[in-house]
Motif scaffolding. Sequence first.
Motif, short mmCIF file in Angstrom:
data_model
loop_
_atom_site.label_atom_id
_atom_site.label_comp_id
_atom_site.label_asym_id
_atom_site.label_seq_id
_atom_site.Cartn_x
_atom_site.Cartn_y
_atom_site.Cartn_z
N PRO A 1 -14.71 -17.80 -25.78
CA PRO A 1 -15.40 -17.51 -24.71
C PRO A 1 -16.97 -17.02 -25.14
CG PRO A 1 -13.61 -16.55 -24.21
CD PRO A 1 -13.45 -16.74 -25.65
N PRO A 2 -18.02 -17.34 -24.13
CA PRO A 2 -19.27 -16.91 -24.58
C PRO A 2 -19.53 -15.47 -24.86
CG PRO A 2 -19.20 -18.51 -22.62
CD PRO A 2 -17.88 -18.02 -23.20
N GLY A 3 -20.50 -15.15 -25.84
CA GLY A 3 -20.78 -13.77 -26.20
C GLY A 3 -19.69 -13.06 -26.71
N THR A 4 -18.40 -13.62 -27.37
CA THR A 4 -17.48 -12.72 -27.97
C THR A 4 -17.58 -13.30 -29.44
OG1 THR A 4 -15.82 -14.27 -27.35
CG2 THR A 4 -16.23 -12.54 -25.73
N HIS B 1 -22.15 -19.32 -33.89
CA HIS B 1 -22.84 -18.75 -34.78
C HIS B 1 -22.19 -18.18 -35.86
CE1 HIS B 1 -25.28 -14.98 -36.39
NE2 HIS B 1 -25.76 -15.88 -36.75
N TRP B 2 -22.36 -18.60 -37.35
CA TRP B 2 -21.60 -18.18 -38.43
C TRP B 2 -22.48 -17.78 -39.32
CZ3 TRP B 2 -16.53 -18.83 -39.39
CH2 TRP B 2 -15.61 -19.37 -38.47
N ARG B 3 -21.96 -16.79 -40.20
CA ARG B 3 -22.31 -15.95 -41.36
C ARG B 3 -21.43 -16.01 -42.44
NH1 ARG B 3 -24.19 -10.64 -38.27
NH2 ARG B 3 -22.54 -11.33 -36.86
N THR C 1 -26.09 -19.91 -39.83
CA THR C 1 -26.14 -21.15 -39.06
C THR C 1 -25.64 -21.24 -37.38
OG1 THR C 1 -25.99 -23.68 -39.22
CG2 THR C 1 -24.26 -22.53 -39.92
N VAL C 2 -25.78 -21.85 -36.68
CA VAL C 2 -25.08 -22.21 -35.47
C VAL C 2 -24.47 -23.44 -35.47
CG1 VAL C 2 -25.23 -22.45 -32.91
CG2 VAL C 2 -26.58 -20.77 -34.23
N ASP D 1 -19.31 -15.55 -34.22
CA ASP D 1 -19.41 -15.11 -33.12
C ASP D 1 -20.22 -16.21 -31.88
OD1 ASP D 1 -22.62 -14.17 -32.64
OD2 ASP D 1 -21.81 -14.03 -34.66
N CYS D 2 -19.71 -16.28 -30.64
CA CYS D 2 -20.33 -17.10 -29.83
C CYS D 2 -21.52 -16.51 -29.27
CB CYS D 2 -19.06 -17.17 -28.55
SG CYS D 2 -18.30 -18.86 -28.58
N LEU D 3 -22.50 -17.59 -29.14
CA LEU D 3 -23.65 -17.02 -28.34
C LEU D 3 -23.71 -17.08 -26.77
CD1 LEU D 3 -26.07 -19.86 -29.99
CD2 LEU D 3 -25.61 -17.48 -30.69
N PRO D 4 -24.52 -16.11 -26.08
CA PRO D 4 -23.97 -15.79 -24.76
C PRO D 4 -24.20 -17.19 -23.89
CG PRO D 4 -25.93 -14.31 -25.75
CD PRO D 4 -25.56 -15.59 -26.61
N ASP D 5 -24.58 -18.16 -24.20
CA ASP D 5 -24.96 -19.22 -23.33
C ASP D 5 -23.70 -20.35 -23.23
OD1 ASP D 5 -25.79 -20.09 -25.44
OD2 ASP D 5 -27.41 -21.32 -24.84
N ALA D 6 -22.87 -20.07 -24.34
CA ALA D 6 -22.03 -21.67 -24.59
C ALA D 6 -20.49 -20.85 -25.21
CB ALA D 6 -22.46 -22.34 -25.59
#
Length: 525
Positions: free
Chosen positions: A215-218, A240-242, A273-274, A292-297
């Motif tokens: 889910p978003p933001g997690t 988002h990956w590191r 990268t995303v 980790d997920c970005l807040p909007d998706a």
Amino acid sequence: MAAGGAEEQRRRPGRLSALSVYRRAAGAGRLERRRRGTPLPAGGKRAKARPRRGGAGSGGPEPEAPPQPPPVAAAAPSRVERAKAPAGSPEAKRQGGPAESPGGPRPAGEGGGGVVGLLRRLERVEDSRQRAAELFRWLVAPVAPGEFLGRHWERAPLLVRRGDPGYYAGLFSTADFDAALRGGEVHFGTHLDVTSYAEGEHFGSMAGANTYLTPPGTQGFAPHYDDIEAFVLQLEGKKHWRVYSPRTDAEVLPQFSSANLTQAELGKPVLETVLEAGDLLYFPRGFIHQGDCLPDAHSLHITVSSYQRNSWGDLLEKLLPAALQMAMEEDVEYRQGLPMDYLRYMGVTNSDAVDARRTAFVEKVQSLLKKLVDYAPIDAAVDQRAKSFLHDCLPPVLMQSEKAQSVYGFPARWQDGGPRDVDILITKDTEVRLLRHGIVRLCNEEAGVMLYYTTENSRVYHKEEPKFLEIDPEYTDSIEFLLSSYPNHVSVDTLPCETLEDKISLATLLFEKGILTTKKPLVQV
């Protein structure tokens, strides 16, 4: 899925369905399942390769390994190849501008049709080895397989930006996931896990595939490295990956996955990268990673993994004890006694002593180790690894043409209120071939010659013991003839058995087990 929700479920008695967990925790955390190695059970199911009529097996998907890369002693310096990195992206800024696509123009049909288009192309390919190669080419496209294996495999991460959200269309979706939870027998803790990570201060060889819904933001997992080669296929949303290089030589191509790591232990990422729908991210075992997920998706991705415990060391781990056993049985030098006084001058306490007896002792051990190679049953050890791999495999998924030309095209008929098996009439003129390359393996074992096969495997990993037939020695030439003839069809009469009855009996048995198909569908009787 929320961490609190998962913890709450663990505290409650009884077993909950995945659907109940999904409904209670949806939207507040990450759903992920990490694959770990499982020991192979011993034993198996035996059947004599003798005349027998009737019967059928069952089939499902077959993982096929990518082309073998050259062996690597150590990971090369981390490098990143990317296709069409957009201007302004974090990686483009870090490199000073957008990267060029290394793979050239995309093959026709690859930009549209998604997985359905891919399957249509694969349906036209007769040789399963070529199908596997085409599938692997599609996986890493537009990077050429040779370039990937030479520059990235076991060496450095690869990021492919395709700019094609429909590239994986038809593979899996959140809707498919929801339907599986609502309509399938899915149990929390068995088929599905819920994990969450909050910062205070995740492939021949068996291939696995895990689906991750975030889910978003997690973020589901703490930073860690794995003992597998990982291919991340972004299906929906973005993530988002590191990725970080191994910190020490001991972490290059590790045997086992790491424990959870803290942010302070990581250093600077070699890739950040995303991933968006249609993109691919590959990183070798030993490369630390976190997503980790970005807040909007939200994010939905599949991680395809391979090469777990598939190193030279893993082969030697099985080979050397067998070589030593053979050497002790056949060579008296390995059975001669140690010097009576060796404890006086050998051992760590005496390691700094200058003593001719120590020199002679070490030279003797080195001589025995060098000679041990002559007793190493290398091919037999490889056969045992192949046997284990066949146990790992899912049963083959059949195309329509394969079903029509195999035992799976022979459903039982009803007669007098009950099922009646259909007789399979194979003659000397029937043309046959193996269903797929790599679905069988002949192994010489203490109990006899065994033919291991995948066509009757369970779809649940290692739910059943390995499937095999005990083959009479006079049939081995025929099995090898079928193996070497693939993908061509051969007439039953050309099998190198002693009698026509033996030829037909062997072909019938292998057909009943789903191992053989015929050039033309057989007439049902």
